[in-house]
Design a protein around this motif. Structure first.
Motif, short mmCIF file in Angstrom:
data_model
loop_
_atom_site.label_atom_id
_atom_site.label_comp_id
_atom_site.label_asym_id
_atom_site.label_seq_id
_atom_site.Cartn_x
_atom_site.Cartn_y
_atom_site.Cartn_z
N ASP A 59 -1.80 -51.76 57.40
CA ASP A 59 -2.45 -51.49 56.12
C ASP A 59 -3.08 -52.80 55.65
O ASP A 59 -2.77 -53.87 56.18
CB ASP A 59 -1.42 -51.00 55.09
CG ASP A 59 -2.03 -50.14 53.99
OD1 ASP A 59 -1.81 -48.92 53.99
OD2 ASP A 59 -2.75 -50.69 53.13
N ILE A 60 -3.96 -52.69 54.63
CA ILE A 60 -4.52 -53.93 54.05
C ILE A 60 -3.73 -54.38 52.83
O ILE A 60 -3.98 -55.44 52.30
CB ILE A 60 -6.02 -53.78 53.68
CG1 ILE A 60 -6.25 -52.52 52.85
CG2 ILE A 60 -6.89 -53.82 54.91
CD1 ILE A 60 -7.64 -52.43 52.25
N VAL A 61 -2.79 -53.53 52.34
CA VAL A 61 -1.97 -53.92 51.19
C VAL A 61 -0.56 -54.25 51.69
O VAL A 61 0.29 -53.36 51.82
CB VAL A 61 -1.93 -52.81 50.11
CG1 VAL A 61 -1.14 -53.27 48.90
CG2 VAL A 61 -3.34 -52.41 49.70
N ILE A 104 -9.08 -51.09 58.85
CA ILE A 104 -9.75 -50.19 59.80
C ILE A 104 -11.20 -50.62 60.03
O ILE A 104 -11.84 -50.13 60.96
CB ILE A 104 -9.72 -48.72 59.31
CG1 ILE A 104 -10.36 -48.58 57.92
CG2 ILE A 104 -8.30 -48.17 59.33
CD1 ILE A 104 -10.63 -47.12 57.52
N THR A 105 -11.72 -51.52 59.19
CA THR A 105 -13.12 -51.95 59.34
C THR A 105 -13.26 -53.16 60.24
O THR A 105 -14.38 -53.64 60.46
CB THR A 105 -13.73 -52.29 57.96
OG1 THR A 105 -13.03 -53.43 57.44
CG2 THR A 105 -13.63 -51.14 56.99
C1 SAM Z 1 -4.32 -42.47 50.25
S1 SAM Z 1 -3.34 -43.72 50.94
C2 SAM Z 1 -2.60 -42.86 52.33
C3 SAM Z 1 -1.33 -43.49 52.81
C4 SAM Z 1 -0.67 -42.77 53.99
N1 SAM Z 1 -1.53 -42.80 55.16
C5 SAM Z 1 -0.33 -41.35 53.65
O1 SAM Z 1 -0.98 -40.43 54.16
O2 SAM Z 1 0.60 -41.15 52.86
C6 SAM Z 1 -4.53 -44.76 51.72
C7 SAM Z 1 -3.92 -45.99 52.40
O3 SAM Z 1 -4.96 -46.64 53.14
C8 SAM Z 1 -4.91 -48.03 52.88
N2 SAM Z 1 -6.26 -48.56 53.11
C9 SAM Z 1 -7.34 -48.51 52.28
N3 SAM Z 1 -8.39 -49.09 52.86
C10 SAM Z 1 -7.96 -49.53 54.07
C11 SAM Z 1 -8.60 -50.24 55.13
N4 SAM Z 1 -9.87 -50.62 55.05
N5 SAM Z 1 -7.87 -50.52 56.24
C12 SAM Z 1 -6.56 -50.16 56.33
N6 SAM Z 1 -5.92 -49.49 55.35
C13 SAM Z 1 -6.60 -49.19 54.23
C14 SAM Z 1 -4.42 -48.12 51.45
O4 SAM Z 1 -3.89 -49.40 51.15
C15 SAM Z 1 -3.38 -47.02 51.40
O5 SAM Z 1 -2.12 -47.45 51.82
#
Ligand code: SAM
Length: 277
Positions: A78-80, A99-100
């Motif tokens: 994750d990024i956080v 992911i980017t």
């Molecule tokens: C809506 S949440 C979904 C979390 C989990 N996958 C679920 O289904 O419960 C979106 C997640 O994607 C992460 N996220 C957002 N942009 C991202 C990126 N560019 N690369 C990786 N993770 C990212 C956020 O920090 C968050 O934890």
């Protein structure tokens, strides 16, 4: 005067609120889809490497791990990083990865199962197709990639508050970059990445009064009210406010709560999965 301790506490509370919303959503999705894993993974094989991209606090990974006797390597990205559990539970590891961006060289073709749910909106202005092809590169020959994303295209059977919710969601997805129809071409992206056995299934996700399980119904209502508050705040920050008055914006989360508790709501969730030959 606010101190750095106050700021840290504020961030911690904000993260806890978001993780609670994601945990509620997780229970709703698990219940409506009837499974956590759509791709046909044989979990009885030894030492699988399983990746959950956009994992937040790794709840999906921990829930999958709890149902499987075989010990596997569970990797969350994750990024956080503030979402990651500290310390990581046994069998799990967490890494900062967008992911980017390009993934580590030694992760290429190294996973038996790459799972990503509700994360592609985080692609922002970056092409979604490129994020998907990067994920495909992580899968071993014979392994699977699975994407689960919300589908906001087509007609809606929801009531007025939830139709407004959907319109605000489409607007937000268009503004952040992915575009509201971002899930529709996923199957073709996996095909273009050279994967085989590409499949797609649409799931009807039920919330509140539309959900047959009373316990999960409450979690669905709580998730949508929190999400509606976030959407209200995003809409307020936009020029034109989507033609909603201040009063309509203020009462929006409460209108969503009333409608979801009395009438319920439905969303479409698209699962797309494919195999590396
Ligand atoms: C809506 S949440 C979904 C979390 C989990 N996958 C679920 O289904 O419960 C979106 C997640 O994607 C992460 N996220 C957002 N942009 C991202 C990126 N560019 N690369 C990786 N993770 C990212 C956020 O920090 C968050 O934890």
């Amino acid at each position: 005067m606010a101190t750095s301790g106050d700021t840290e506490r504020y961030i911690m509370e904000a993260n806890e609120g978001e993780l609670q919303r994601l945990a509620n959503q997780h229970q709703v999705l698990k219940s409506a889809m009837g499974t956590l894993t759509v791709a046909p993974i044989d979990f009885s094989r030894p030492n699988l490497r399983i990746l959950d991209s956009g994992t937040a606090d790794g709840l999906w990974l921990r829930d999958v791990q709890a149902t499987i006797a075989q010990p596997h390597a569970y990797v969350g990205t994750d990024i956080v990083q503030a979402f990651f559990p500290q310390p990581a539970p046994p069998g799990l590891s967490f890494h900062n990865q967008s992911i980017t961006q390009d993934w580590p060289d030694d992760w290429q073709a190294s996973f038996d199962y790459v799972h990503q749910r509700l994360t592609l909106a985080g692609a922002g202005q970056h092409p979604v197709k490129q994020c998907v092809s990067r994920l495909a590169g992580l899968v071993k020959p014979g392994g699977w990639v699975e994407l689960v994303e919300a589908d906001f295209t087509g007609d809606s059977s929801n009531g007025p508050a939830m139709q407004q919710f959907e319109a605000m969601m489409r607007n937000m997805l268009d503004k952040v970059g992915a575009g509201y129809a971002y899930a529709t071409p996923l199957k073709s992206y996996l095909e273009d990445a050279g994967l085989v056995n590409v499949q797609e299934k649409s799931f009807d996700i039920t919330y509140g009064a539309a959900c047959p399980n009373a316990h999960v119904a409450k979690k669905g209502s709580a998730h949508l009210v929190t999400a509606a508050t976030g959407l209200r705040d995003f809409t307020k920050s936009q020029v034109g406010n989507m033609d909603m008055s201040d009063q309509e914006l203020e009462s929006f989360p409460d209108e969503v709560r009333k409608e979801v508790e009395s009438r319920g709501a439905h969303f479409k969730m698209l699962a797309v999965w494919a195999q590396k030959s």
